[in-house]
Design an enzyme around this catalytic site. Structure first.
Site, short mmCIF file in Angstrom:
data_model
loop_
_atom_site.label_atom_id
_atom_site.label_comp_id
_atom_site.label_asym_id
_atom_site.label_seq_id
_atom_site.Cartn_x
_atom_site.Cartn_y
_atom_site.Cartn_z
N THR A 147 0.82 -1.21 0.00
CA THR A 147 0.00 0.00 0.00
C THR A 147 0.86 1.26 0.00
N GLY A 186 3.13 -3.18 8.27
CA GLY A 186 3.43 -3.47 9.68
C GLY A 186 4.90 -3.80 9.86
N GLU A 429 -6.09 -5.78 4.04
CA GLU A 429 -6.15 -6.96 3.16
C GLU A 429 -7.33 -6.87 2.19
C1 LIG Z 1 -3.31 -24.07 4.28
C2 LIG Z 1 -3.44 -22.60 4.52
C3 LIG Z 1 -4.81 -22.18 4.29
C4 LIG Z 1 -5.29 -21.04 4.60
C5 LIG Z 1 -4.58 -19.92 5.20
C6 LIG Z 1 -4.59 -20.06 6.64
C7 LIG Z 1 -3.99 -19.24 7.39
C8 LIG Z 1 -3.35 -18.03 6.85
C9 LIG Z 1 -2.26 -17.66 7.69
C10 LIG Z 1 -2.16 -16.49 8.15
C11 LIG Z 1 -3.19 -15.46 7.91
C12 LIG Z 1 -3.91 -15.21 9.16
C13 LIG Z 1 -4.06 -14.08 9.70
C14 LIG Z 1 -3.52 -12.89 9.13
C15 LIG Z 1 -2.07 -12.76 9.36
C16 LIG Z 1 -1.38 -11.72 9.03
C17 LIG Z 1 -1.94 -10.56 8.39
C18 LIG Z 1 -2.60 -9.62 9.35
C19 LIG Z 1 -2.69 -8.38 9.13
C20 LIG Z 1 -2.34 -7.96 7.84
C21 LIG Z 1 -2.07 -6.51 7.83
C22 LIG Z 1 -2.51 -5.99 6.55
C23 LIG Z 1 -1.87 -6.24 5.40
C24 LIG Z 1 -2.37 -5.63 4.13
O1 LIG Z 1 -3.35 -4.95 4.10
S1 LIG Z 1 -1.47 -5.96 2.74
C25 LIG Z 1 -2.24 -5.04 1.46
C26 LIG Z 1 -3.55 -5.64 1.06
N1 LIG Z 1 -4.07 -4.97 -0.10
C27 LIG Z 1 -5.14 -5.34 -0.72
O2 LIG Z 1 -5.80 -6.29 -0.33
C28 LIG Z 1 -5.47 -4.60 -1.98
C29 LIG Z 1 -6.85 -4.90 -2.49
N2 LIG Z 1 -6.87 -4.78 -3.94
C30 LIG Z 1 -6.73 -5.84 -4.76
O3 LIG Z 1 -6.54 -6.95 -4.33
C31 LIG Z 1 -6.84 -5.54 -6.22
O4 LIG Z 1 -6.44 -4.28 -6.57
C32 LIG Z 1 -8.24 -5.78 -6.72
C33 LIG Z 1 -9.28 -4.99 -5.95
C34 LIG Z 1 -8.52 -7.28 -6.58
C35 LIG Z 1 -8.35 -5.37 -8.19
O5 LIG Z 1 -7.25 -5.87 -8.88
P1 LIG Z 1 -7.04 -5.58 -10.44
O6 LIG Z 1 -7.38 -4.17 -10.71
O7 LIG Z 1 -5.73 -6.06 -10.84
O8 LIG Z 1 -8.07 -6.53 -10.99
P2 LIG Z 1 -9.43 -6.30 -11.72
O9 LIG Z 1 -10.40 -5.70 -10.77
O10 LIG Z 1 -9.21 -5.62 -13.03
O11 LIG Z 1 -9.75 -7.80 -11.98
C36 LIG Z 1 -9.11 -8.53 -13.03
C37 LIG Z 1 -9.42 -9.98 -12.83
O12 LIG Z 1 -8.54 -10.53 -11.84
C38 LIG Z 1 -9.29 -11.18 -10.85
N3 LIG Z 1 -8.55 -11.12 -9.60
C39 LIG Z 1 -8.28 -10.04 -8.85
N4 LIG Z 1 -7.58 -10.41 -7.76
C40 LIG Z 1 -7.41 -11.73 -7.84
C41 LIG Z 1 -6.76 -12.70 -7.02
N5 LIG Z 1 -6.18 -12.36 -5.86
N6 LIG Z 1 -6.78 -13.97 -7.39
C42 LIG Z 1 -7.39 -14.35 -8.53
N7 LIG Z 1 -8.02 -13.49 -9.38
C43 LIG Z 1 -8.02 -12.21 -9.02
C44 LIG Z 1 -10.58 -10.42 -10.82
O13 LIG Z 1 -11.58 -11.16 -10.20
C45 LIG Z 1 -10.81 -10.19 -12.28
O14 LIG Z 1 -11.32 -11.35 -12.84
P3 LIG Z 1 -12.31 -11.22 -14.08
O15 LIG Z 1 -11.70 -10.33 -15.07
O16 LIG Z 1 -12.46 -12.64 -14.53
O17 LIG Z 1 -13.58 -10.68 -13.53
C1 FAD Z 2 -4.38 -1.70 10.46
C2 FAD Z 2 -3.92 -1.75 9.05
C3 FAD Z 2 -2.80 -2.48 8.71
C4 FAD Z 2 -2.33 -2.49 7.39
N1 FAD Z 2 -1.20 -3.19 7.08
C5 FAD Z 2 -0.72 -3.16 5.82
C6 FAD Z 2 0.49 -3.85 5.47
O1 FAD Z 2 1.11 -4.48 6.32
N2 FAD Z 2 0.94 -3.78 4.21
C7 FAD Z 2 0.28 -3.09 3.25
O2 FAD Z 2 0.75 -3.05 2.11
N3 FAD Z 2 -0.87 -2.44 3.53
C8 FAD Z 2 -1.38 -2.46 4.78
N4 FAD Z 2 -2.55 -1.81 5.09
C9 FAD Z 2 -3.23 -1.04 4.04
C10 FAD Z 2 -4.54 -1.66 3.59
O3 FAD Z 2 -4.32 -2.81 2.85
C11 FAD Z 2 -5.33 -0.62 2.79
O4 FAD Z 2 -5.64 0.44 3.65
C12 FAD Z 2 -6.58 -1.24 2.22
O5 FAD Z 2 -6.27 -2.15 1.19
C13 FAD Z 2 -7.58 -0.17 1.72
O6 FAD Z 2 -7.02 0.65 0.78
P1 FAD Z 2 -7.09 2.24 0.88
O7 FAD Z 2 -6.57 2.62 2.22
O8 FAD Z 2 -6.40 2.75 -0.31
O9 FAD Z 2 -8.61 2.59 0.83
P2 FAD Z 2 -9.36 3.35 -0.35
O10 FAD Z 2 -9.35 2.48 -1.54
O11 FAD Z 2 -8.83 4.71 -0.51
O12 FAD Z 2 -10.81 3.38 0.26
C14 FAD Z 2 -11.48 4.57 0.64
C15 FAD Z 2 -12.95 4.44 0.22
O13 FAD Z 2 -13.03 4.40 -1.20
C16 FAD Z 2 -13.84 3.32 -1.60
N5 FAD Z 2 -13.37 2.78 -2.90
C17 FAD Z 2 -12.09 2.65 -3.32
N6 FAD Z 2 -12.06 2.06 -4.52
C18 FAD Z 2 -13.32 1.79 -4.87
C19 FAD Z 2 -13.93 1.16 -5.99
N7 FAD Z 2 -13.23 0.66 -7.00
N8 FAD Z 2 -15.28 1.05 -6.00
C20 FAD Z 2 -16.02 1.52 -4.98
N9 FAD Z 2 -15.49 2.10 -3.89
C21 FAD Z 2 -14.15 2.25 -3.83
C22 FAD Z 2 -13.73 2.30 -0.50
O14 FAD Z 2 -14.86 1.44 -0.47
C23 FAD Z 2 -13.64 3.18 0.73
O15 FAD Z 2 -14.94 3.51 1.16
C24 FAD Z 2 -3.02 -1.77 6.40
C25 FAD Z 2 -4.17 -1.03 6.75
C26 FAD Z 2 -4.60 -1.02 8.05
C27 FAD Z 2 -5.81 -0.21 8.40
#
Ligand SMILES: CC/C=C\C/C=C\C/C=C\C/C=C\C/C=C\C/C=C\CC/C=C/C(=O)SCCNC(=O)CCNC(=O)[C@H](O)C(C)(C)COP(=O)(O)OP(=O)(O)OC[C@H]1O[C@@H](n2cnc3c(N)ncnc32)[C@H](O)[C@@H]1OP(=O)(O)O
Ligand code: FAD
Length: 662
Positions: A147, A186, A429
């Site tokens: 992010t 983190g 996530e």
């Molecule tokens: C055996 C083990 C089993 C299970 C696991 C068990 C335990 C796990 C162990 C540990 C976990 C447990 C606890 C948690 C531990 C640690 C973490 C805790 C805290 C974490 C702190 C936070 C970290 C973070 O936040 S990291 C940053 C996270 N960020 C995000 O999540 C970003 C979200 N955005 C996206 O993912 C993408 O941008 C998107 C919204 C999906 C859009 O992507 P994109 O623009 O590229 O794609 P399109 O919308 O154009 O879609 C195209 C196409 O792709 C498909 N698609 C998208 N994503 C996926 C994917 N991941 N896999 C497959 N396909 C995917 C999408 O559906 C579209 O398909 P179609 O075109 O067919 O519709």
């Molecule tokens: C406690 C915490 C720990 C984190 N740890 C990590 C980490 O370890 N590593 C890491 O990389 N990231 C981490 N993150 C970041 C986290 O993954 C992002 O904050 C999260 O994916 C949301 O993205 P954003 O902040 O850009 O929200 P935004 O996308 O800016 O969302 C703001 C608003 O816009 C809306 N919006 C955005 N896009 C769309 C759309 N396409 N359609 C409709 N509505 C939309 C959302 O619904 C929301 O209401 C952490 C966040 C938190 C809060």
């Protein structure tokens, strides 16, 4: 656990009323008697370490002290894990003891939860051999830096750039704008020396999308940022205070070619880009963590429910009947309505997690054989269940907090901190709405396939059945309710699809039509999630190996979940299923009967989560129910109570009072 002898008499009476064997429930919830034994044994080992005990509650420490204490304890905990592994030749069993030790979030969470899994999931065998042993043994500490200030949800829009330089066979990392700075990872603030950086790959001026790179950002001896790295901490948040979230920017920072994780796509020495079989495999770690979060939701709901149910058994207030003593607040039906859904939901999330874990493992196995057919279903299901369970769990924790009245507002109840941590999962996530819209994409495709009479994946096959069964009468049974939720999902998917079509007929293009229909699309995804949660949890209790006594109670809990959500979403059911007003009245009565039936087992049920006092970390929720004694004991730890007169009296209050006399 503490012995019954010192227990609050209300809790002793509650436990005597329980109609099932609590140990049987514990073993069922955690998998087996062996799993319970091993988990408890490990928890004992951790809690025996004196250095892990805090002298004063964390809340009294400064932001900096809290972090430093968190790192101190995380390193000791890490030694306990290492010693266990060395002695038993296996990892410690799944446990929640980190919660008893760190209280908040470990600064190593991202190292273990995402850095190591990303190397394992995205690295080639050579890359795994290079980094995994160092990471697993903590010679290097890492995080997952994706992010940025400007982009979190839309990861294709990330601005961090990795430009390949074929002359030196290196990537040059740059953050050209303020919005391109990594923000949130983190451990990044002050803990890690490495990270997985997700960046846009450029070769010869051409963009090749986002890819993961390993970058060392701090010196291993001095821990100083390496030249070209700007890194720091982002400051206090609503929760996650000890997670050490940070920011990061690169200025012409070079890393060798081998540092791009190349299991999926590769960059050859000469700069040739070799595309992977599916570029979405780069998002693999997020899918895994989303599955894990469903399991986390079960834990947080269980924790809050344990605290609030035990407290409600001990707390007396007002009278149900004027002639009787003050009632236990747990006897008020409104209190049962607030709390039993949290107990039931914890079981539902647990079953959903186990179901998702199986799906995840199967798809990973298939991917290792280059079979990708089921990846879209896994992604769509993980997205919506993570989104719905995290938001519901946050609301349940907050409801449990409110159900504890004023004492629930005390930090020492551990409910405020638990809320802050639980609700974070709605955003991290993958933000809730964004993930629900991902599932909606899948549902729209499934609907179009259903219209063509094609075979659908198992999790959406009910759409086809609902299409055929829409005329069948409603049945007031658990199976009938599950079908009802499927009909709601079916109806909402169909309505959202038709709304898109309507806008397109009016001349809008697909993207605009999608945006105009997106409130409905989100609701369709939520309904789909509810249908899955209901079906999976009802099937799990029906196929469980529990004894008749336990089985009866687990079925009551599952029925409570089904009935609660039927009543909560009755408008949807009236709109999209054949439920009638009379059916709803029968279900309202049934819901009240379920609350009454579950009431005698309420304490037994939360004892069945087997969360020891150190994990609960709550004045209100301890096993012995000594609520008032603990509240006072904790209050007396306040630094303000360590002196009879605080210096502010002489400095400010007395002068003010004296001035007032003039
Ligand atoms: C055996 C083990 C089993 C299970 C696991 C068990 C335990 C796990 C162990 C540990 C976990 C447990 C606890 C948690 C531990 C640690 C973490 C805790 C805290 C974490 C702190 C936070 C970290 C973070 O936040 S990291 C940053 C996270 N960020 C995000 O999540 C970003 C979200 N955005 C996206 O993912 C993408 O941008 C998107 C919204 C999906 C859009 O992507 P994109 O623009 O590229 O794609 P399109 O919308 O154009 O879609 C195209 C196409 O792709 C498909 N698609 C998208 N994503 C996926 C994917 N991941 N896999 C497959 N396909 C995917 C999408 O559906 C579209 O398909 P179609 O075109 O067919 O519709
Ligand atoms: C406690 C915490 C720990 C984190 N740890 C990590 C980490 O370890 N590593 C890491 O990389 N990231 C981490 N993150 C970041 C986290 O993954 C992002 O904050 C999260 O994916 C949301 O993205 P954003 O902040 O850009 O929200 P935004 O996308 O800016 O969302 C703001 C608003 O816009 C809306 N919006 C955005 N896009 C769309 C759309 N396409 N359609 C409709 N509505 C939309 C959302 O619904 C929301 O209401 C952490 C966040 C938190 C809060």
């Amino acid at each position: 656990m503490s012995t019954e002898t010192k227990c609050n008499p209300d809790l002793v009476r509650e436990r005597a009323k329980c109609t099932f064997d609590v140990n049987e429930l514990i073993n069922l919830f955690y998998g087996s008697e062996k799993a319970t034994k091993e988990r408890r044994h490990f928890e004992d080992a951790v809690l025996a370490v004196k250095e892990l005990k805090d002298a004063i509650p964390e809340e009294y420490l400064s932001h900096k002290e809290r972090y430093e204490n968190g790192v101190r304890k995380a390193t000791i905990l890490r030694d306990v894990y290492r010693d266990y592994k060395a002695k038993h030749n296996r990892d410690p069993p799944p446990n929640q003891i980190t919660k008893a030790v760190i209280k908040d979030i470990s600064p190593f969470l991202l190292h273990n939860g995402m850095f190591v899994p990303t190397i394992a999931g995205q690295g080639t065998p050579e890359q795994q051999a290079e980094w995994l042993p160092k990471a697993e043994s903590m010679q290097i500490i890492g995080t997952y830096a994706q992010t940025e200030l400007g982009h979190g949800s839309f990861i294709r829009g990330l601005e961090t750039i990795a430009t390949y330089d074929p002359k030196t066979e290196e990537f040059v990392l740059n953050n050209p704008t303020l919005t391109s700075f990594k923000w949130w990872p983190g451990g990044l603030g002050s803990t890690v020396n490495h990270c997985v950086v997700v960046a846009q790959l450029y070769i010869n001026g051409k963009s090749h999308g986002i890819h993961p790179f390993i970058a060392q950002i701090r010196d291993l001896d001095t821990h100083k940022p390496l030249p070209g790295v700007k890194v720091g901490e982002i400051g206090p948040k609503m929760g996650f205070q000890t997670a050490n979230n940070g920011f990061l920017g690169f200025d012409n920072f070079r890393i060798p070619r081998k540092n791009m994780l190349m299991k999926n796509a590769q960059v050859l020495k000469d700069g040739t880009f070799v595309k992977g079989i599916n570029e979405k495999l780069t998002y693999g770690t997020m899918v895994m963590v989303r599955v894990g979060i469903v399991g986390d939701c079960s834990f947080y709901a269980a924790l809050a429910a344990t605290i609030a149910v035990r407290y409600s058994a001990v707390r007396h207030q007002s009278h149900i009947k004027a002639s009787e003593p003050e009632a236990q607040i747990l006897d008020y039906l409104t209190q049962q309505h607030k709390l039993f859904i949290a107990v039931a939901s914890s079981h539902v999330y647990r079953n959903a997690y186990l179901w998702m874990e199986k799906m995840y493992t199967n798809v990973m196995k298939e991917l290792s054989q280059d079979k990708q057919d089921n990846l879209p279903e896994l992604h769509a299901t993980a997205c919506c269940l993570k989104a719905v369970c995290s938001r519901d769990a946050g609301s349940l924790v907050e409801e449990c907090r409110l159900a504890c009245g004023g004492h629930g507002y005390m930090a020492s109840s551990n409910l405020p901190l638990t809320y802050g941590v639980t609700i974070a999962a709605v955003t991290y996530e993958g933000e809730r709405t964004v993930l629900l819209l991902q599932t909606a994409r899948y549902l729209m495709k499934a609907w179009m396939a259903a219209l063509k009479g094609k075979v659908l994946s198992p999790s959406v096959s009910y759409l086809l059945n609902s299409l055929k069964e829409s005329k069948k009468p409603w049945q007031n049974t658990p199976e009938g309710i599950v079908k009802g939720f499927q009909h709601v999902s079916f109806g909402k998917v169909k309505a959202a699809y038709e709304t898109i079509q309507k806008y397109m007929k009016q001349g809008k293009d697909y993207e605009d039509a999608w945006n105009l229909a997106s409130v409905q699309l989100v609701k369709a995804s939520e309904a789909h999630s509810r249908a899955i949660l209901c079906e999976v949890s009802w099937e799990a209790v029906c196929s469980s190996s529990a004894s008749p006594n336990l089985s009866r109670v687990l079925q009551q809990l599952a029925q409570l979940y089904l009935t609660y959500w039927t009543l909560e979403t009755s408008g949807d059911l009236l709109l999209y299923s054949n439920i009638t007003k009379d059916d709803l009245i029968i279900l309202r009565d049934k819901y009240e009967e379920l609350l009454v039936a579950i009431r005698p087992n309420a304490v037994g049920l939360v004892d069945g989560f087997d969360l020891r006092d150190e994990i609960l970390n709550s004045t209100l929720g301890s096993y012995d129910g000594r609520v008032y004694e603990r509240l006072m004991e904790e209050a007396l730890k306040s630094p303000l109570n360590q002196e009879t007169v605080n210096s502010s009296f002489h400095k400010y209050l007395k002068p003010m009072m004296e001035k007032a006399k003039l």
